[in-house]
Motif scaffolding. Structure first.
Motif, PDB file in Angstrom:
ATOM      1  N   SER A  41       0.765  -1.257   0.000  1.00  8.29           N
ATOM      2  CA  SER A  41       0.091   0.042   0.100  1.00  8.29           C
ATOM      3  C   SER A  41       0.937   1.228   0.074  1.00  8.29           C
ATOM      4  N   ARG A  42       0.204   2.423  -0.755  1.00  6.14           N
ATOM      5  CA  ARG A  42       0.877   3.640  -0.502  1.00  6.14           C
ATOM      6  C   ARG A  42       1.354   3.978   1.042  1.00  6.14           C
ATOM      7  N   SER A  43       0.235   3.908   1.770  1.00  9.52           N
ATOM      8  CA  SER A  43       0.606   4.212   3.225  1.00  9.52           C
ATOM      9  C   SER A  43       1.599   3.670   3.919  1.00  9.52           C
ATOM     10  N   LEU A  44       1.824   2.274   3.685  1.00  9.30           N
ATOM     11  CA  LEU A  44       3.023   1.617   4.295  1.00  9.30           C
ATOM     12  C   LEU A  44       4.445   2.285   3.696  1.00  9.30           C
ATOM     13  N   ILE A  45       4.381   2.401   2.261  1.00  9.52           N
ATOM     14  CA  ILE A  45       5.525   3.091   1.684  1.00  9.52           C
ATOM     15  C   ILE A  45       5.886   4.476   2.062  1.00  9.52           C
ATOM     16  N   HIS A  46       4.688   5.206   2.436  1.00  9.25           N
ATOM     17  CA  HIS A  46       4.959   6.559   2.874  1.00  9.25           C
ATOM     18  C   HIS A  46       5.320   6.600   4.439  1.00  9.25           C
ATOM     19  N   ARG A  47       4.801   5.780   5.062  1.00 12.87           N
ATOM     20  CA  ARG A  47       5.141   5.727   6.620  1.00 12.87           C
ATOM     21  C   ARG A  47       6.303   5.368   6.727  1.00 12.87           C
ATOM     22  N   LEU A  48       7.124   4.532   5.897  1.00 11.94           N
ATOM     23  CA  LEU A  48       8.557   3.944   5.687  1.00 11.94           C
ATOM     24  C   LEU A  48       9.393   5.172   5.378  1.00 11.94           C
ATOM     25  N   ALA A  49       9.039   5.988   4.528  1.00 10.83           N
ATOM     26  CA  ALA A  49       9.854   6.997   3.908  1.00 10.83           C
ATOM     27  C   ALA A  49       9.830   8.145   4.863  1.00 10.83           C
ATOM     28  N   SER A  50       8.763   8.157   5.716  1.00 14.47           N
ATOM     29  CA  SER A  50       8.818   9.345   6.662  1.00 14.47           C
ATOM     30  C   SER A  50       9.144   9.166   8.001  1.00 14.47           C
ATOM     31  N   THR A  51       9.629   7.671   8.312  1.00 17.76           N
ATOM     32  CA  THR A  51      10.091   7.491   9.638  1.00 17.76           C
ATOM     33  C   THR A  51      11.661   7.600   9.631  1.00 17.76           C
ATOM     34  N   PRO A  52      12.502   8.323  10.384  1.00 13.95           N
ATOM     35  CA  PRO A  52      13.765   8.568  10.331  1.00 13.95           C
ATOM     36  C   PRO A  52      14.532   7.443  10.518  1.00 13.95           C
ATOM     37  N   ALA A  53      14.070   6.389  11.436  1.00 15.33           N
ATOM     38  CA  ALA A  53      14.910   5.341  11.577  1.00 15.33           C
ATOM     39  C   ALA A  53      15.053   4.488  10.482  1.00 15.33           C
ATOM     40  N   GLU A  54      14.297   4.563   9.337  1.00 11.96           N
ATOM     41  CA  GLU A  54      14.281   3.633   8.427  1.00 11.96           C
ATOM     42  C   GLU A  54      15.483   4.238   7.427  1.00 11.96           C
TER      43      GLU A  54
END
Length: 84
Positions: free
Chosen positions: A27-40
């Motif tokens: 999902s877009r929301s998963l990828i967006h969450r990963l992209a916006s999490t600094p720890a990633e």
């Protein structure tokens, strides 16, 4: 809006978050969450001239996704494993 970090002689393939999500079947929301999490540890996005949509380098994303998937242990609790 920031300038693209690449020069005219360094063309790299980049995609938006919805395209990356489609590429890996998530999902877009998963990828967006990963992209916006600094720890990633995602790199700074690339912006094409005249666009406000962030894009990410496809080669980097493919390597990131492969490493992330390799670290997944589906259905297994890692916190109960005996320590060596």
């Amino acid at each position: 809006m920031p300038e693209p970090p690449q020069g005219p002689d360094q063309e790299t393939e980049s995609m938006t978050i919805p395209k990356l999500a489609e590429r890996v079947g998530r999902s877009r929301s998963l990828i967006h969450r990963l992209a916006s999490t600094p720890a990633e540890g995602w790199p700074a996005p690339i912006y094409r001239p005249g666009s406000t949509r962030p894009e990410y380098d496809v080669k980097w994303f493919d390597a990131y996704w492969a490493q992330r998937q390799a670290g997944m242990t589906q259905g297994k609790r890692n916190d109960l494993a005996p320590e060596d």
